[in-house]
Motif scaffolding. Structure first.
Motif, PDB file in Angstrom:
ATOM      1  N   SER A  67      49.756  44.299  59.600  1.00  0.00           N
ATOM      2  CA  SER A  67      48.645  45.341  60.374  1.00  0.00           C
ATOM      3  C   SER A  67      48.838  47.117  61.384  1.00  0.00           C
ATOM      4  O   SER A  67      47.800  47.480  61.043  1.00  0.00           O
ATOM      5  CB  SER A  67      47.463  44.304  61.343  1.00  0.00           C
ATOM      6  OG  SER A  67      48.329  43.705  62.022  1.00  0.00           O
ATOM      7  N   SER A  94      52.065  41.797  61.748  1.00  0.00           N
ATOM      8  CA  SER A  94      51.772  42.631  62.163  1.00  0.00           C
ATOM      9  C   SER A  94      52.097  43.624  62.654  1.00  0.00           C
ATOM     10  O   SER A  94      52.716  45.260  61.529  1.00  0.00           O
ATOM     11  CB  SER A  94      50.966  42.716  63.546  1.00  0.00           C
ATOM     12  OG  SER A  94      52.173  42.545  64.379  1.00  0.00           O
ATOM     13  N   ALA A 131      49.559  53.065  62.918  1.00  0.00           N
ATOM     14  CA  ALA A 131      48.144  52.289  62.271  1.00  0.00           C
ATOM     15  C   ALA A 131      47.925  52.495  60.976  1.00  0.00           C
ATOM     16  O   ALA A 131      47.368  51.943  60.415  1.00  0.00           O
ATOM     17  CB  ALA A 131      46.939  51.617  63.217  1.00  0.00           C
ATOM     18  N   GLY A 134      47.757  52.491  55.489  1.00  0.00           N
ATOM     19  CA  GLY A 134      46.224  52.388  56.044  1.00  0.00           C
ATOM     20  C   GLY A 134      45.769  52.281  53.986  1.00  0.00           C
ATOM     21  O   GLY A 134      46.126  53.304  53.468  1.00  0.00           O
ATOM     22  N   THR A 162      48.763  49.407  58.828  1.00  0.00           N
ATOM     23  CA  THR A 162      47.823  49.246  58.236  1.00  0.00           C
ATOM     24  C   THR A 162      46.242  49.313  58.622  1.00  0.00           C
ATOM     25  O   THR A 162      45.163  49.064  57.682  1.00  0.00           O
ATOM     26  CB  THR A 162      47.626  48.130  56.775  1.00  0.00           C
ATOM     27  OG1 THR A 162      47.664  46.634  57.574  1.00  0.00           O
ATOM     28  CG2 THR A 162      48.443  47.616  55.841  1.00  0.00           C
ATOM     29  N   SER A 163      46.252  49.395  59.534  1.00  0.00           N
ATOM     30  CA  SER A 163      45.356  48.845  60.175  1.00  0.00           C
ATOM     31  C   SER A 163      43.671  49.834  60.565  1.00  0.00           C
ATOM     32  O   SER A 163      42.713  49.626  61.013  1.00  0.00           O
ATOM     33  CB  SER A 163      44.694  48.136  61.917  1.00  0.00           C
ATOM     34  OG  SER A 163      45.379  48.453  62.382  1.00  0.00           O
ATOM     35  N   ALA A 164      44.116  50.746  60.422  1.00  0.00           N
ATOM     36  CA  ALA A 164      43.590  52.362  60.474  1.00  0.00           C
ATOM     37  C   ALA A 164      43.972  52.927  59.109  1.00  0.00           C
ATOM     38  O   ALA A 164      44.642  52.678  58.132  1.00  0.00           O
ATOM     39  CB  ALA A 164      44.738  53.098  61.458  1.00  0.00           C
TER      40      ALA A 164
END
Length: 366
Positions: A190, A92, A207, A211, A193-195
Protein backbone atom coordinates in the motif's frame (compact mmCIF):
# COMPACT_ATOMS: atom_id res chain seq x y z
CA UNK A 1 16.57 11.33 -56.45
CA UNK A 2 16.12 14.72 -54.75
CA UNK A 3 16.52 14.72 -50.99
CA UNK A 4 12.93 15.93 -50.61
CA UNK A 5 11.75 12.78 -52.41
CA UNK A 6 13.87 10.52 -50.23
CA UNK A 7 12.47 12.13 -47.10
CA UNK A 8 8.87 12.27 -48.29
CA UNK A 9 7.70 9.45 -50.53
CA UNK A 10 4.00 9.51 -51.29
CA UNK A 11 3.58 12.35 -48.77
CA UNK A 12 4.61 9.99 -45.98
CA UNK A 13 7.71 10.95 -43.99
CA UNK A 14 10.09 8.06 -43.49
CA UNK A 15 10.97 7.23 -39.86
CA UNK A 16 14.48 7.12 -38.45
CA UNK A 17 15.49 3.60 -39.47
CA UNK A 18 18.71 3.14 -37.50
CA UNK A 19 19.71 3.11 -33.83
CA UNK A 20 16.21 3.89 -32.62
CA UNK A 21 16.30 1.61 -29.59
CA UNK A 22 18.03 3.04 -26.53
CA UNK A 23 17.64 -0.32 -24.72
CA UNK A 24 20.48 -2.85 -24.94
CA UNK A 25 19.51 -6.55 -25.06
CA UNK A 26 15.81 -5.79 -25.41
CA UNK A 27 15.29 -9.12 -27.18
CA UNK A 28 16.78 -10.95 -24.16
CA UNK A 29 19.47 -12.64 -26.29
CA UNK A 30 22.45 -12.18 -23.96
CA UNK A 31 22.71 -13.96 -20.59
CA UNK A 32 26.36 -13.94 -19.50
CA UNK A 33 25.55 -14.86 -15.90
CA UNK A 34 23.66 -18.03 -16.83
CA UNK A 35 20.25 -19.02 -18.15
CA UNK A 36 18.41 -19.96 -14.95
CA UNK A 37 18.49 -19.28 -11.20
CA UNK A 38 16.26 -20.53 -8.39
CA UNK A 39 15.25 -19.17 -5.00
CA UNK A 40 15.49 -15.52 -6.04
CA UNK A 41 13.56 -12.73 -4.31
CA UNK A 42 15.53 -11.82 -1.19
CA UNK A 43 17.84 -9.33 -2.92
CA UNK A 44 18.23 -7.56 -6.25
CA UNK A 45 19.81 -9.55 -9.05
CA UNK A 46 20.53 -9.90 -12.77
CA UNK A 47 20.02 -12.89 -15.03
CA UNK A 48 19.79 -11.76 -18.67
CA UNK A 49 22.13 -8.83 -19.17
CA UNK A 50 20.99 -5.28 -18.34
CA UNK A 51 17.65 -6.30 -16.74
CA UNK A 52 17.73 -6.34 -12.93
CA UNK A 53 15.09 -7.71 -10.57
CA UNK A 54 14.84 -5.08 -7.81
CA UNK A 55 13.61 -6.00 -4.32
CA UNK A 56 13.47 -4.21 -1.01
CA UNK A 57 13.92 -7.57 0.74
CA UNK A 58 10.66 -7.47 2.73
CA UNK A 59 8.59 -10.03 0.81
CA UNK A 60 8.61 -13.77 1.55
CA UNK A 61 7.83 -14.41 -2.11
CA UNK A 62 10.41 -16.32 -4.16
CA UNK A 63 10.77 -17.24 -7.82
CA UNK A 64 12.84 -18.94 -10.48
CA UNK A 65 14.11 -16.67 -13.23
CA UNK A 66 15.26 -17.93 -16.61
CA UNK A 67 16.06 -17.07 -20.19
CA UNK A 68 13.64 -19.18 -22.21
CA UNK A 69 13.12 -19.97 -25.87
CA UNK A 70 9.73 -18.66 -26.93
CA UNK A 71 9.36 -18.03 -30.64
CA UNK A 72 6.89 -15.33 -31.73
CA UNK A 73 6.88 -12.24 -33.97
CA UNK A 74 10.57 -12.63 -34.81
CA UNK A 75 11.73 -13.14 -31.19
CA UNK A 76 13.37 -16.35 -29.97
CA UNK A 77 14.13 -15.49 -26.32
CA UNK A 78 12.26 -14.09 -23.35
CA UNK A 79 12.89 -13.33 -19.70
CA UNK A 80 10.65 -15.52 -17.54
CA UNK A 81 9.73 -15.24 -13.85
CA UNK A 82 8.02 -18.22 -12.20
CA UNK A 83 6.65 -17.82 -8.67
CA UNK A 84 7.77 -20.68 -6.40
CA UNK A 85 6.81 -19.27 -2.98
CA UNK A 86 3.64 -17.18 -2.66
CA UNK A 87 3.23 -14.11 -0.45
CA UNK A 88 -0.39 -13.10 0.02
CA UNK A 89 0.21 -11.05 3.16
CA UNK A 90 1.62 -7.92 1.55
CA UNK A 91 3.38 -5.43 3.82
CA UNK A 92 2.95 -1.76 3.00
CA UNK A 93 6.63 -1.27 2.12
CA UNK A 94 7.03 -4.33 -0.11
CA UNK A 95 7.85 -3.97 -3.80
CA UNK A 96 9.29 -6.03 -6.64
CA UNK A 97 10.00 -4.60 -10.05
CA UNK A 98 12.13 -5.41 -13.09
CA UNK A 99 14.31 -2.46 -14.05
CA UNK A 100 16.43 -1.38 -16.97
CA UNK A 101 18.96 1.28 -15.80
CA UNK A 102 20.39 3.93 -18.19
CA UNK A 103 23.30 6.37 -18.30
CA UNK A 104 22.49 10.05 -18.68
CA UNK A 105 24.84 10.52 -21.62
CA UNK A 106 22.75 8.03 -23.62
CA UNK A 107 19.54 10.03 -23.08
CA UNK A 108 20.43 13.54 -24.18
CA UNK A 109 18.40 13.18 -27.39
CA UNK A 110 15.18 13.29 -25.34
CA UNK A 111 16.01 16.94 -24.48
CA UNK A 112 14.49 16.42 -21.04
CA UNK A 113 14.29 19.57 -18.97
CA UNK A 114 14.07 21.87 -21.99
CA UNK A 115 11.17 23.63 -23.70
CA UNK A 116 11.55 21.38 -26.77
CA UNK A 117 11.61 18.07 -24.84
CA UNK A 118 10.66 14.93 -26.79
CA UNK A 119 8.27 12.09 -25.99
CA UNK A 120 9.48 8.91 -24.27
CA UNK A 121 7.97 6.08 -26.34
CA UNK A 122 8.16 2.55 -24.94
CA UNK A 123 7.12 -0.74 -26.49
CA UNK A 124 7.48 -4.30 -25.19
CA UNK A 125 5.97 -7.77 -25.41
CA UNK A 126 4.59 -9.49 -22.31
CA UNK A 127 2.39 -12.36 -21.21
CA UNK A 128 1.53 -14.24 -18.01
CA UNK A 129 -0.41 -17.34 -16.96
CA UNK A 130 -3.69 -15.42 -16.90
CA UNK A 131 -5.15 -11.92 -16.59
CA UNK A 132 -3.12 -9.48 -14.46
CA UNK A 133 -2.86 -5.70 -14.24
CA UNK A 134 0.68 -4.47 -13.62
CA UNK A 135 2.43 -1.09 -13.84
CA UNK A 136 5.25 0.11 -16.09
CA UNK A 137 6.97 3.47 -15.79
CA UNK A 138 10.10 5.57 -15.40
CA UNK A 139 12.10 6.78 -12.43
CA UNK A 140 14.29 9.84 -13.08
CA UNK A 141 17.18 9.36 -10.63
CA UNK A 142 18.72 12.76 -11.39
CA UNK A 143 15.63 14.78 -10.50
CA UNK A 144 13.51 12.38 -8.39
CA UNK A 145 10.62 12.37 -10.85
CA UNK A 146 8.36 9.55 -12.07
CA UNK A 147 5.63 8.66 -14.52
CA UNK A 148 3.73 5.35 -14.82
CA UNK A 149 0.90 3.54 -16.64
CA UNK A 150 -0.96 0.28 -16.07
CA UNK A 151 -0.89 -2.59 -18.57
CA UNK A 152 -3.08 -5.69 -18.64
CA UNK A 153 -1.44 -9.00 -19.54
CA UNK A 154 -3.13 -12.24 -20.55
CA UNK A 155 -1.87 -15.75 -21.28
CA UNK A 156 -1.07 -14.71 -24.87
CA UNK A 157 1.76 -12.50 -26.09
CA UNK A 158 0.77 -8.87 -26.60
CA UNK A 159 2.80 -5.91 -27.77
CA UNK A 160 2.28 -2.88 -25.54
CA UNK A 161 3.10 0.58 -26.89
CA UNK A 162 3.01 3.49 -24.46
CA UNK A 163 3.84 7.16 -24.96
CA UNK A 164 4.86 8.59 -21.57
CA UNK A 165 5.04 12.13 -22.93
CA UNK A 166 7.81 14.69 -22.71
CA UNK A 167 9.19 16.25 -19.54
CA UNK A 168 10.26 19.89 -19.66
CA UNK A 169 11.48 19.75 -16.05
CA UNK A 170 14.80 18.32 -14.88
CA UNK A 171 17.60 17.62 -17.36
CA UNK A 172 19.59 14.40 -17.25
CA UNK A 173 23.26 14.60 -16.34
CA UNK A 174 25.47 14.21 -19.41
CA UNK A 175 27.69 11.53 -17.87
CA UNK A 176 28.04 7.79 -17.22
CA UNK A 177 26.05 7.80 -13.96
CA UNK A 178 22.53 6.45 -13.46
CA UNK A 179 19.90 8.89 -14.75
CA UNK A 180 16.84 6.84 -15.62
CA UNK A 181 15.25 3.47 -14.86
CA UNK A 182 12.49 1.85 -16.88
CA UNK A 183 10.50 -0.27 -14.41
CA UNK A 184 7.86 -3.03 -14.53
CA UNK A 185 6.12 -3.34 -11.14
CA UNK A 186 4.89 -6.89 -10.42
CA UNK A 187 4.28 -6.66 -6.67
CA UNK A 188 3.77 -3.67 -4.35
CA UNK A 189 2.30 -2.87 -0.95
CA UNK A 190 0.00 0.00 0.00
CA UNK A 191 2.95 2.34 0.45
CA UNK A 192 3.20 2.33 -3.36
CA UNK A 193 -0.42 1.72 -4.41
CA UNK A 194 -2.65 3.76 -2.08
CA UNK A 195 -2.82 6.89 -4.27
CA UNK A 196 -3.95 7.43 -7.86
CA UNK A 197 -1.35 6.44 -10.42
CA UNK A 198 0.91 9.27 -11.52
CA UNK A 199 0.43 9.19 -15.30
CA UNK A 200 2.26 12.45 -16.10
CA UNK A 201 5.85 13.37 -15.24
CA UNK A 202 6.02 14.83 -11.73
CA UNK A 203 7.92 14.72 -8.46
CA UNK A 204 7.99 11.31 -6.79
CA UNK A 205 4.97 10.43 -4.68
CA UNK A 206 5.67 6.94 -3.36
CA UNK A 207 2.01 6.14 -2.74
CA UNK A 208 1.23 6.85 -6.41
CA UNK A 209 4.12 4.88 -7.87
CA UNK A 210 2.06 1.76 -8.62
CA UNK A 211 -1.46 3.03 -7.97
CA UNK A 212 -4.08 1.09 -9.90
CA UNK A 213 -2.08 -2.14 -9.87
CA UNK A 214 -4.65 -4.76 -8.92
CA UNK A 215 -2.45 -7.86 -9.21
CA UNK A 216 0.53 -9.38 -7.42
CA UNK A 217 2.98 -11.76 -9.05
CA UNK A 218 3.34 -13.43 -5.64
CA UNK A 219 -0.38 -14.20 -5.27
CA UNK A 220 0.05 -17.86 -6.34
CA UNK A 221 2.77 -20.34 -7.21
CA UNK A 222 0.94 -20.77 -10.54
CA UNK A 223 2.00 -17.29 -11.59
CA UNK A 224 4.45 -16.55 -14.38
CA UNK A 225 5.52 -13.38 -16.19
CA UNK A 226 7.34 -13.18 -19.54
CA UNK A 227 9.02 -10.11 -21.06
CA UNK A 228 10.85 -9.45 -24.33
CA UNK A 229 11.07 -7.00 -27.24
CA UNK A 230 11.75 -4.00 -25.02
CA UNK A 231 12.31 -0.75 -26.89
CA UNK A 232 12.67 2.88 -25.81
CA UNK A 233 12.85 5.50 -28.53
CA UNK A 234 12.75 9.26 -28.91
CA UNK A 235 9.40 10.50 -30.12
CA UNK A 236 9.33 12.70 -33.19
CA UNK A 237 7.03 15.04 -31.24
CA UNK A 238 6.87 16.38 -27.73
CA UNK A 239 3.10 16.53 -27.27
CA UNK A 240 2.36 12.92 -26.34
CA UNK A 241 1.30 11.86 -29.84
CA UNK A 242 4.51 10.17 -31.07
CA UNK A 243 4.04 6.52 -32.02
CA UNK A 244 6.25 3.47 -31.52
CA UNK A 245 8.07 1.95 -34.49
CA UNK A 246 8.86 -1.70 -35.13
CA UNK A 247 11.39 -3.34 -32.84
CA UNK A 248 15.00 -2.75 -33.88
CA UNK A 249 16.66 -6.16 -33.99
CA UNK A 250 20.45 -6.28 -33.55
CA UNK A 251 22.84 -9.20 -33.97
CA UNK A 252 23.83 -11.31 -30.98
CA UNK A 253 27.48 -10.28 -31.41
CA UNK A 254 26.61 -6.58 -31.28
CA UNK A 255 24.34 -6.95 -28.26
CA UNK A 256 27.00 -8.97 -26.40
CA UNK A 257 29.61 -6.26 -27.04
CA UNK A 258 27.22 -3.57 -25.77
CA UNK A 259 26.45 -5.64 -22.65
CA UNK A 260 30.16 -6.08 -21.88
CA UNK A 261 30.39 -2.36 -21.14
CA UNK A 262 28.55 -3.25 -17.90
CA UNK A 263 29.52 -6.85 -17.20
CA UNK A 264 32.38 -8.98 -18.52
CA UNK A 265 33.49 -12.52 -17.78
CA UNK A 266 36.23 -14.82 -19.05
CA UNK A 267 34.00 -17.86 -18.50
CA UNK A 268 32.92 -19.38 -21.83
CA UNK A 269 29.52 -18.05 -22.89
CA UNK A 270 26.82 -20.28 -21.47
CA UNK A 271 29.06 -21.50 -18.62
CA UNK A 272 28.20 -21.03 -14.96
CA UNK A 273 30.15 -18.34 -13.17
CA UNK A 274 31.91 -19.78 -10.14
CA UNK A 275 31.78 -23.35 -11.44
CA UNK A 276 34.79 -25.52 -12.21
CA UNK A 277 36.04 -24.97 -15.73
CA UNK A 278 38.48 -26.74 -18.01
CA UNK A 279 38.82 -23.53 -20.01
CA UNK A 280 40.63 -20.71 -18.22
CA UNK A 281 42.82 -17.67 -18.74
CA UNK A 282 46.55 -17.93 -18.18
CA UNK A 283 48.71 -15.45 -16.32
CA UNK A 284 52.00 -15.41 -14.46
CA UNK A 285 53.32 -14.30 -11.08
CA UNK A 286 56.08 -11.95 -12.01
CA UNK A 287 58.44 -10.63 -9.38
CA UNK A 288 61.05 -12.44 -7.31
CA UNK A 289 59.07 -12.02 -4.10
CA UNK A 290 56.11 -13.67 -5.86
CA UNK A 291 53.69 -11.08 -4.48
CA UNK A 292 52.08 -9.96 -7.76
CA UNK A 293 50.73 -11.84 -10.73
CA UNK A 294 49.04 -10.75 -13.93
CA UNK A 295 46.17 -12.12 -15.98
CA UNK A 296 45.72 -10.79 -19.48
CA UNK A 297 42.16 -10.58 -20.79
CA UNK A 298 40.66 -8.80 -23.81
CA UNK A 299 40.45 -5.04 -23.32
CA UNK A 300 36.93 -3.92 -22.40
CA UNK A 301 35.90 -0.28 -22.36
CA UNK A 302 33.64 -0.53 -19.33
CA UNK A 303 31.29 2.12 -18.03
CA UNK A 304 33.40 2.80 -14.95
CA UNK A 305 35.94 1.20 -12.64
CA UNK A 306 34.63 -2.32 -12.14
CA UNK A 307 34.17 -4.67 -9.22
CA UNK A 308 36.50 -7.57 -10.04
CA UNK A 309 36.27 -11.16 -8.83
CA UNK A 310 38.90 -13.78 -9.70
CA UNK A 311 37.95 -17.48 -9.56
CA UNK A 312 40.00 -20.65 -9.24
CA UNK A 313 38.98 -22.66 -12.34
CA UNK A 314 39.83 -25.97 -10.67
CA UNK A 315 37.48 -25.48 -7.70
CA UNK A 316 35.35 -22.47 -8.63
CA UNK A 317 36.44 -20.71 -5.43
CA UNK A 318 36.28 -16.94 -5.58
CA UNK A 319 39.41 -15.02 -4.62
CA UNK A 320 41.82 -17.75 -5.66
CA UNK A 321 44.14 -18.57 -8.54
CA UNK A 322 45.52 -21.97 -9.54
CA UNK A 323 49.14 -22.73 -10.30
CA UNK A 324 49.58 -24.27 -13.72
CA UNK A 325 53.01 -25.53 -12.67
CA UNK A 326 52.41 -27.34 -9.38
CA UNK A 327 48.59 -27.53 -9.10
CA UNK A 328 48.69 -25.33 -6.02
CA UNK A 329 45.70 -23.12 -5.14
CA UNK A 330 46.36 -19.80 -3.48
CA UNK A 331 44.18 -16.97 -2.25
CA UNK A 332 44.68 -13.45 -3.56
CA UNK A 333 44.38 -10.37 -1.39
CA UNK A 334 43.53 -7.68 -3.94
CA UNK A 335 43.12 -6.91 -7.64
CA UNK A 336 44.12 -3.91 -9.69
CA UNK A 337 43.38 -3.04 -13.30
CA UNK A 338 46.22 -1.54 -15.32
CA UNK A 339 44.63 -1.11 -18.75
CA UNK A 340 45.37 -2.95 -21.96
CA UNK A 341 43.56 -6.01 -20.61
CA UNK A 342 45.92 -6.60 -17.65
CA UNK A 343 44.48 -7.52 -14.27
CA UNK A 344 46.92 -7.80 -11.37
CA UNK A 345 46.37 -10.20 -8.48
CA UNK A 346 48.25 -9.83 -5.20
CA UNK A 347 49.43 -13.02 -3.46
CA UNK A 348 52.23 -14.19 -1.18
CA UNK A 349 52.19 -17.97 -1.26
CA UNK A 350 51.75 -19.41 -4.74
CA UNK A 351 55.43 -19.84 -5.54
CA UNK A 352 58.25 -18.22 -7.45
CA UNK A 353 57.65 -17.20 -11.07
CA UNK A 354 54.92 -19.73 -11.82
CA UNK A 355 52.21 -19.82 -14.46
CA UNK A 356 48.67 -19.45 -13.15
CA UNK A 357 45.14 -20.13 -14.30
CA UNK A 358 42.12 -18.11 -13.31
CA UNK A 359 38.73 -16.81 -14.41
CA UNK A 360 37.54 -13.27 -13.95
CA UNK A 361 34.33 -11.25 -13.76
CA UNK A 362 34.21 -7.45 -14.03
CA UNK A 363 31.03 -5.65 -12.95
CA UNK A 364 30.37 -1.97 -13.78
CA UNK A 365 26.56 -2.05 -13.65
CA UNK A 366 24.65 1.10 -12.77
Amino acid sequence: MPLSKIQDIGNQVLPNLGRRNVVINGAMQVAQRGTSATGRGASSNFLVDRFRANHNGNSAGRYTVSQVSDVHDGFTNALKYDCTTADTSIGSSERFFIEYPMEGQDLQQFRKGSSDAKDFVVSFYAKANGNFTYVVGFYDADNNRTVSRTFAVTSSWQRFTINFGADTSGAFGNDNALSLQLRWYLHAGSGYTSASLQTSWNAVNNAATAGGMTSSFYSSTDNTFFLTGVQLEVGDKGDGTSVATEFEHRSFAEELTLCERYFYTTYPYGGTIGATSSSSYLGRFLDGAHSWGSIQVPSVNMRSSSTRVIYNPHTGTAGQVRSDSNNHSASITATDIKGGGWIYAQNSSIGTSVSIKAHLTMDAEL
